[in-house]
Design an enzyme around this catalytic site. Sequence first.
Site, PDB file in Angstrom:
ATOM      1  N   GLU A  45      40.440  39.158  35.333  1.00 13.76           N
ATOM      2  CA  GLU A  45      40.297  39.976  34.346  1.00 13.76           C
ATOM      3  C   GLU A  45      40.373  39.605  32.843  1.00 13.76           C
ATOM      4  O   GLU A  45      41.423  39.179  32.379  1.00 13.76           O
ATOM      5  CB  GLU A  45      41.407  40.979  34.554  1.00 13.76           C
ATOM      6  CG  GLU A  45      41.331  42.313  33.828  1.00 13.76           C
ATOM      7  CD  GLU A  45      42.546  42.974  33.377  1.00 13.76           C
ATOM      8  OE1 GLU A  45      42.479  44.215  33.180  1.00 13.76           O
ATOM      9  OE2 GLU A  45      43.780  42.441  33.499  1.00 13.76           O
TER      10      GLU A  45
ATOM     11  N   ASP B  76      45.319  38.931  36.857  1.00 14.55           N
ATOM     12  CA  ASP B  76      45.479  39.801  35.678  1.00 14.55           C
ATOM     13  C   ASP B  76      45.611  39.424  34.367  1.00 14.55           C
ATOM     14  O   ASP B  76      46.059  38.340  34.345  1.00 14.55           O
ATOM     15  CB  ASP B  76      46.942  40.515  36.019  1.00 14.55           C
ATOM     16  CG  ASP B  76      47.221  41.882  35.216  1.00 14.55           C
ATOM     17  OD1 ASP B  76      46.554  42.879  35.423  1.00 14.55           O
ATOM     18  OD2 ASP B  76      47.886  41.803  34.409  1.00 14.55           O
TER      19      ASP B  76
ATOM     20  N   ASP C 113      45.944  40.749  44.176  1.00 15.73           N
ATOM     21  CA  ASP C 113      45.953  40.852  42.750  1.00 15.73           C
ATOM     22  C   ASP C 113      47.359  39.758  41.984  1.00 15.73           C
ATOM     23  O   ASP C 113      48.336  39.933  42.902  1.00 15.73           O
ATOM     24  CB  ASP C 113      46.687  42.340  42.110  1.00 15.73           C
ATOM     25  CG  ASP C 113      45.941  42.517  40.989  1.00 15.73           C
ATOM     26  OD1 ASP C 113      46.082  42.081  39.684  1.00 15.73           O
ATOM     27  OD2 ASP C 113      45.291  43.708  40.963  1.00 15.73           O
TER      28      ASP C 113
ATOM     29  N   HIS D 224      40.806  50.843  37.654  1.00 16.07           N
ATOM     30  CA  HIS D 224      41.798  51.511  37.697  1.00 16.07           C
ATOM     31  C   HIS D 224      42.472  51.912  36.152  1.00 16.07           C
ATOM     32  O   HIS D 224      43.396  52.532  36.036  1.00 16.07           O
ATOM     33  CB  HIS D 224      43.077  51.100  38.542  1.00 16.07           C
ATOM     34  CG  HIS D 224      43.572  49.826  38.112  1.00 16.07           C
ATOM     35  ND1 HIS D 224      42.862  48.698  38.080  1.00 16.07           N
ATOM     36  CD2 HIS D 224      44.634  49.320  37.583  1.00 16.07           C
ATOM     37  CE1 HIS D 224      43.170  47.474  37.657  1.00 16.07           C
ATOM     38  NE2 HIS D 224      44.562  47.985  37.465  1.00 16.07           N
ATOM     39  N   ASP D 225      41.711  51.249  35.334  1.00 15.56           N
ATOM     40  CA  ASP D 225      42.078  51.362  33.849  1.00 15.56           C
ATOM     41  C   ASP D 225      41.319  52.085  33.221  1.00 15.56           C
ATOM     42  O   ASP D 225      41.254  52.332  31.914  1.00 15.56           O
ATOM     43  CB  ASP D 225      42.151  49.788  33.274  1.00 15.56           C
ATOM     44  CG  ASP D 225      43.346  48.972  33.830  1.00 15.56           C
ATOM     45  OD1 ASP D 225      44.296  49.622  34.275  1.00 15.56           O
ATOM     46  OD2 ASP D 225      43.144  47.994  34.049  1.00 15.56           O
TER      47      ASP D 225
END
Length: 538
Positions: A272, A209, A107, A333-334
């Site tokens: 993302e 990200d 990431d 994970h969000d």
Amino acid sequence: MNFLKRQTYMDYIWWQKGIIYQVYPRSFQDSNGDGIGDLQGIINRLDYFEWLGIDAIWISPIYPSPMADFGYDISDYKDIHPIFGNMDDFDKLIKEVHERGLKLILDLVPNHTSEEHLWFKESRSSRTSSKRDWYLWKDPSHDGGPPNNWLSVFGGSAWQWDENTSQYYYHAYLKEQPDLNWRNIEVQKAMFEVMHFWLDKGVDGFRVDVMWHMIKDEKWRNNPANPDHKEGMSPYNSLIPSYSVDQPEVHEVVAKMRSVVNKYDDRVIIGEIYLPIHQLVTYYGMAQQGAHLPFNFHLITLPWDAREIALAIDQYEGALPDQSWPNWVLGNHDKPRIASRAGLEQIKVAAILLLTLRGTPTLYYGDEIGMQNVNITTKEAQDPWEKNVPGIGLGRDPVRTPMQWDNTENGGFSTGKPWLPLPENYKTVNVKKQQEDPSSTLSLYQRLISIRRKEKALHVGSYVPIPQEGDLLAYIRKAEGASLLIILNFGSKPASFRSEQVKLKGKILVASDLSKEGQETEEIIAIGGNEGLVIKII
Ligand code: NOJ
Ligand code: CA
């Protein structure tokens, strides 16, 4: 577009043919009993990835961080947080991953640092600091308040007053996560250097990200009000972020990131990006020099409805620029877990959809065993979003609970007290039990992945929709004379499938109901409620 006509099979790259699996490192496997997952834990579970058949592991941030946002607030981009291990552990992980023929994706969080990063400490030290312009500092507006109306995703104004230097700084997320100034060339150089550091270590790519946040309006104009905002929605959505995200100049930055990875063989950049389809696809860049895979979150963001999803697939397929490669994501994970969003009865349908659509699938750890959102009490809450904007379901702890490996204490995740609790159901819903049961969701995933790897039609073939009504979704995947028909029932009522468009004589390769596998099909195909079928046409 038919890739097979343009590329020979050998030209397909691992991130096109393969499957990505997201590991949330705090929750995957703890190896030292402190209740938090770590790198050695991931190493201990590498056999699992091989068994499952995935190709690449993406790990959420593992760098030094005060953990205000669980690692998305980085204080040193070139080291490992001691909670997760050290650089030797990382080197061992990458070596072992590669020895098994797998890939490792890290990431990269370029939009913001931690307030504890030396760059920010230097930047906030004085207005004349050499790094002042590395972040986004502004004077108050005329009334003495924040420079504009921009909101933080995590609640409140996006501007934080700094007493020491009497200016505000901008933070799209927490005030502990100041945004970097990507219009500054020095910032760009510093982050590209970070990319080189990890690429030289052999990482196979980055998940970048909040890529669509990286450049903000140069004039800092106010965002307009959102007329559709309702009570109970995130306060952030009371404005439309017209000026704070998705600015045209972001593509220049993404292209520069791409040129960094272009210096290496076959590395990937995944962005993302939460944007509607026509904006999302612009992140492939001019002449394909943007992100290789701008994450396509439409299976996450749309209602679980056959018609809505069929339409989105068509729109996405239609909007993809020439030569660009599609991708699909079912969970992360969000966002709420698929087993809770679509319901347990739909998880096999969802698995078949994800693994038979055209484009690279990304799986979120635990979805393959049907892990659900776990109820986290206020006392147990960890996520800063839940703490800042409580009680309206924004918190992400429920989707970040420890992996349920077996029925031993703490699901085999840790010998200590896990940082987030496991649900009671781990005794029955776990990897070990499902590996032993051929009719489980996990066994279905494993079979689907193995068939996806074998069948070119699935991993590189073309996509042909077969228009349906109601709860049915159907399509054909085709390559080199082989045709696979996929029929999915998003509803609970049995249905029958017929089509003038395709020959239906075939054999069921994979089915949500194991007993149907191997059966032959004729002109009319009966499909049960909540059922999915992958049929090889003969
Ligand atoms: C997106 C990440 O996925 C999320 O977990 C994080 O909180 C924000 N970016 C801020 O970095
Ligand atoms: Ca640990």
